[in-house]
Design a protein around this motif. Structure first.
Motif, PDB file in Angstrom:
ATOM      1  N   SER A 168     -12.502  -4.512  29.534  1.00  0.00           N
ATOM      2  CA  SER A 168     -11.575  -3.188  29.456  1.00  0.00           C
ATOM      3  C   SER A 168     -12.163  -2.645  30.666  1.00  0.00           C
ATOM      4  CB  SER A 168     -11.495  -2.500  27.823  1.00  0.00           C
ATOM      5  OG  SER A 168     -12.580  -2.584  28.081  1.00  0.00           O
ATOM      6  N   ALA A 172      -9.222   1.072  32.870  1.00  0.00           N
ATOM      7  CA  ALA A 172      -9.377   2.503  32.864  1.00  0.00           C
ATOM      8  C   ALA A 172      -8.842   3.176  33.944  1.00  0.00           C
ATOM      9  CB  ALA A 172     -10.898   2.547  33.209  1.00  0.00           C
ATOM     10  N   PHE A 175      -5.065   5.123  32.986  1.00  0.00           N
ATOM     11  CA  PHE A 175      -5.143   5.532  32.755  1.00  0.00           C
ATOM     12  C   PHE A 175      -5.007   7.093  33.427  1.00  0.00           C
ATOM     13  CE2 PHE A 175      -5.594   1.603  29.849  1.00  0.00           C
ATOM     14  CZ  PHE A 175      -4.808   2.505  28.655  1.00  0.00           C
ATOM     15  N   ARG A 180      -0.407   6.708  34.252  1.00  0.00           N
ATOM     16  CA  ARG A 180      -0.172   6.859  32.616  1.00  0.00           C
ATOM     17  C   ARG A 180       0.935   6.350  32.269  1.00  0.00           C
ATOM     18  NH1 ARG A 180      -3.811   8.269  27.418  1.00  0.00           N
ATOM     19  NH2 ARG A 180      -2.621   6.441  25.691  1.00  0.00           N
ATOM     20  N   ASP A 242      -5.480   4.027  24.829  1.00  0.00           N
ATOM     21  CA  ASP A 242      -6.557   3.403  25.829  1.00  0.00           C
ATOM     22  C   ASP A 242      -6.986   2.042  26.000  1.00  0.00           C
ATOM     23  OD1 ASP A 242      -8.070   1.759  24.012  1.00  0.00           O
ATOM     24  OD2 ASP A 242      -8.278   3.566  23.112  1.00  0.00           O
ATOM     25  N   ARG A 243      -8.208   1.627  27.443  1.00  0.00           N
ATOM     26  CA  ARG A 243      -8.774   1.120  27.717  1.00  0.00           C
ATOM     27  C   ARG A 243      -8.609  -0.420  27.692  1.00  0.00           C
ATOM     28  NH1 ARG A 243     -13.577   0.442  29.011  1.00  0.00           N
ATOM     29  NH2 ARG A 243     -14.717   1.930  28.202  1.00  0.00           N
ATOM     30  N   LYS A 244      -9.305  -0.032  26.393  1.00  0.00           N
ATOM     31  CA  LYS A 244      -9.800  -1.471  25.290  1.00  0.00           C
ATOM     32  C   LYS A 244      -8.447  -2.196  24.418  1.00  0.00           C
ATOM     33  CE  LYS A 244     -14.403   0.242  24.666  1.00  0.00           C
ATOM     34  NZ  LYS A 244     -15.525  -0.042  23.799  1.00  0.00           N
TER      35      LYS A 244
END
Length: 261
Positions: A168, A172, A175, A180, A242-244
């Protein structure tokens, strides 16, 4: 070294010469036009990506690799993320869009390949947390300039018959403040079908496989193979916390169309 007969070596000579000539002419034209494009447009590249796309289509034809597409490449601003099976992924993906790859910094110093990567506008990243901020700024600048980036979240190539868990880290960058809400990420599954009579992983290039022997094997092949690109529905970055979560959604989409072992 693969076992190659007389007819195979003839194909190697003919295809190899055509491929090297094609890349040389394409890069010479691209670098010449870039001399005018850079001062006029800065980061934006309205002309030279078309050359990369045309050269990639021609390279696939020289290699005897038919390219098919399912779905449509997105028009929205953002990035493609794909599984990684071979150095051929570069040609296959470039043939279907005017894109810029994200690659590990070491590739920039590789003989030949590093020069080609720099000439085509590849974004190089270092695996160093101290450079994370600078790399995020670079991503932001390229994305705001309208560049469509491409990266391989698996972090390495495979035999093309499986999809590894997506890392991931690079997600990031999407974001960041100001990005985003305007960016989309499109998952792409790359599927290779070997020539008749060859092993299923014929096109896969992974582990400690040498580039030279693998390229010779492909150039010597008497039968055509196929690469299929499956473009999944784009995902809006703002829809994920989030990125995950975004990385997992992309992984699931790519895996859904990958070959089932």
């Amino acid at each position: 070294m693969p076992r190659i007969g007389a007819a195979g070596w003839l194909r190697v000579a003919l295809r190899g010469t055509a491929l090297v000539g094609l890349l040389a002419i394409g890069m010479a034209l691209k670098l010449t036009l870039r001399l005018a494009e850079r001062p006029l447009f800065g980061l934006r590249r309205p002309v030279t990506p078309w050359i990369t796309q045309g050269v990639s289509c021609a390279a696939l034809a020289v290699l005897g690799l038919r390219c098919r597409m399912r779905g449509r490449p997105m028009r929205a601003r953002g990035a493609w993320v794909a599984n990684h099976a071979s150095w051929l992924d570069i040609f296959a993906l470039n043939a279907r869009g005017r894109i810029y790859f994200v690659s590990k910094a070491e590739v920039a110093s590789w003989p030949g390949i590093g020069w080609l990567a720099r000439a085509t506008g590849t974004v190089f990243i270092a695996r160093d947390k101290r450079e994370a901020r600078a790399q995020a700024d670079l991503f932001e600048a390229r994305l705001k300039a309208g560049h469509r980036l491409v990266f391989f979240p698996e972090g390495t190539s495979t035999d093309g018959r499986r999809v590894l868990p997506f890392k991931s880290t690079l997600f990031a960058a999407f974001f960041g403040a100001g990005l985003r809400e305007i960016l989309w990420v499109q998952p792409v599954t790359v599927i290779y079908t070997a020539p008749e009579g060859e092993a299923a992983a014929f096109y896969g290039w992974w582990g400690d496989m040498g580039f030279g022997p693998h390229a010779l094997k492909l150039l010597a092949s008497a039968r055509p193979g196929r690469v299929e690109l499956v473009f999944h529905p784009p995902l809006k970055v703002a829809d994920f916390p989030d990125r995950k979560a975004l990385a997992l959604a992309c992984e699931e989409a790519v895996r859904s169309a990958a070959p089932k072992l």
